[in-house]
Write a protein that holds these residues in place. Structure first.
Motif: not given
Length: 539
Positions: A146-162
């Motif tokens: 879901h992003s240009v870097s190939g991150w999934s939603c789970l990557h983004q959630a972990a990155f933001k600390g949610h």
């Protein structure tokens, strides 16, 4: 700047009403024939406005009006200039009621923007757990990029600390999904210090010793960033601290902790790391990692725990020893350069071996004061190493006021500097100091001519004594130095054993020449502090 307000004149009357949440006005305008699909300069229509601002009643009015036309589904999924849909905007802002209304109207849960982010990714990024659950229940894809870097939603959630979103997604998504660099969500959590997210992922089955495309592990990246709680969580869940982590330069998590100065992380890793990395062939000691980044504190920890100050030859970095690395780093930053004296002091204090080739590095890196501790430990060099030192000295005569007294006090033969290049380029005070160790009336004619020319050019101001013959006492100590050698005469114990009165001991060691008033002029105080310790010469 509020882009919408700055350019609100491009927004339609229906759009402005939807933005302000005035659903009765929206209904009245539609009844009067105003269009619901006039776009502003961003490509937003009134439904975009209602979705972004959470105007639930306005969104319902607009959706109901669209049902009367054959373009109902197209309108609900209408795209702004960046391909954002009303559902994307509502999800991004966390407006769950609007999201639900749009989904019931047939909004596409997986339509992405120009930067490849979908509604679910936007909701995850904003930490909107209710919207995330709503989208997933309605078919939002959780495992695609879901992003240009190939991150999934789970990557983004972990990155933001949610953490709660991570917990939810870990039950429906691939916990070991990788991006374009083979990085997993757990790796991201370790990198950004998101301990709770890391624990949730690991407990959900994520691999704790996964490796990215460059072989880095979550434990390595957490150690590098200094996230102690993440390091502990990984170790408690079986992460391997001895997993090779770099193709080009042999590295373990302990190296990252040492390199970036994370003392507590280092102390946690020390008892768990295989000591073969210290002196093993083909390995690289973490002592190098600390030295090359100027990390005195982690260096002290390593040495205190028994790591060798000499380590092994470091082929990947091109250094023969940690001491050589401290003195010879080519791309040394100003910050690290200022730490070199302390690094050298720590290594020597731990018993580091001094090789004669190190002296040259002191001069080449403009750290001449560091010659003093090296000479005390290793003595004056010989052979090819001496040749290299002399060559470096002649190339760095701008610091000769520092290194020349140190070398002569250590017993280096002054005859080695009877060269035209030295006499041509040395400063006036350096020349005067040097000549006190010679028979200035018996210099080779070439050097005498250079002195005469410099005197005439006013580039050398000789001391008054150089116009007279050297005293007999001075000639005698020169003869004694030639007979026993300068290094022997530099040793106090040796001089005390000579069959001469004790009153002559200082004179035989040229102590008079090393008095502050007769030493060459030292660099300014701020430069001395920058270069390191000043020379420790007799008072």
């Amino acid at each position: 700047m509020d882009f919408a307000e700055r350019h609100q004149h491009t927004c339609s009357a229906v759009g402005l009403a939807a933005r302000e949440g005035k659903h009765r006005l929206v209904r009245k305008l539609i009844q009067k024939g105003y269009s619901t699909d006039v776009r502003d300069n961003r490509g937003w229509n009134p439904l975009h406005e209602a979705a972004f601002h959470g105007s639930y009643e306005c969104a319902r009015v607009l959706i109901r009006a669209a049902r009367s036309s054959c373009r109902h589904r197209d309108y609900v999924n209408s795209l702004a200039h960046d391909s954002a849909t009303p559902l994307f905007l509502a999800a991004q802002q966390g407006h769950a009621r609007v999201v639900k209304a749009l989904l019931q109207a047939g909004a596409d849960t997986n339509r992405v923007t120009d930067d490849e982010a979908g509604p679910l990714f936007a909701a995850v990024d904003g930490g909107h757990i209710e919207v995330v659950e709503l989208l997933v229940r309605n078919g939002a894809e959780v495992n695609t990029s879901h992003s240009v870097s190939g991150w999934s939603c789970l990557h983004q959630a972990a990155f933001k600390g949610h953490a709660e979103i991570v917990r939810f997604l870990a039950g429906v998504a691939h916990v070991n999904a990788t991006d374009d660099f083979e990085i997993t969500p757990l790796f991201v959590a370790a990198q950004y210090g998101q301990q709770r997210c890391l624990q949730i992922l690991a407990d959900a089955g994520a691999t704790v010793s996964c490796q990215s495309h460059d072989l880095a592990t979550p434990l390595l990246i957490a150690s590098q960033e200094g996230h102690l709680t993440c390091v502990e969580a990984l170790l408690d869940r079986g992460a391997d601290p001895n997993l090779f982590c770099n193709e080009d330069k042999w590295q373990l998590p302990i190296h990252a902790a040492a390199e970036f100065g994370h003392v507590r992380v280092l102390e946690r890793l020390l008892p768990l790391t295989d000591r073969v990395c210290d002196r093993g062939a083909g390995k690289v000691s973490p002592v190098y990692s600390a030295v090359l980044r100027g990390q005195t504190e982690t260096l002290q920890v390593l040495l205190r725990e028994g790591y060798s100050p000499d380590a092994q030859e470091c082929s990947p970095y091109g250094y023969s020893s940690p001491l050589a690395a401290a003195l010879c780093t080519p791309a040394m930053s100003v910050e690290i350069r200022c730490r070199v004296p302390e690094l050298v002091k720590v290594l020597l204090g731990a018993g580091a071996h001094v090789d004669g080739s190190l002296y040259r590095g002191c001069l080449q890196r403009d750290l001449p004061y560091l010659l003093e501790p090296l000479l005390k430990r290793g003595g004056t060099p010989a052979g090819e190493q001496l040749v290299e030192l002399l060559r470096a000295g002649l190339d760095h005569l701008h610091t000769a006021a520092v290194w020349l007294p140190l070398l002569l006090q250590a017993g280096l033969d002054p005859a080695l500097f009877l060269r035209d290049s030295f006499f041509e380029k040395a400063g006036s005070d350096v020349l005067n100091f040097f000549l006190e160790f010679t028979n200035w009336k018996m210099l080779p004619s070439l050097l005498q001519n250079i002195l005469s020319r410099r005197r005439a050019d006013s580039t050398w101001a000789p001391l008054q004594q150089f116009d007279a013959l050297p005293s007999l006492c001075h000639l005698c100590r020169l003869a004694l130095r030639d007979a026993v050698g300068g290094e022997a005469l530099a040793q106090r114990d040796f001089v005390r054993r000579l069959p001469v009165p004790p009153l002559l001991h200082d004179f035989l060691q040229f102590t008079d020449a090393f008095t502050p008033g007769r030493l060459p002029k030292q660099p300014p105080l701020e430069e001395r502090e920058y270069l390191g310790h000043g020379p420790h010469l007799p008072e």
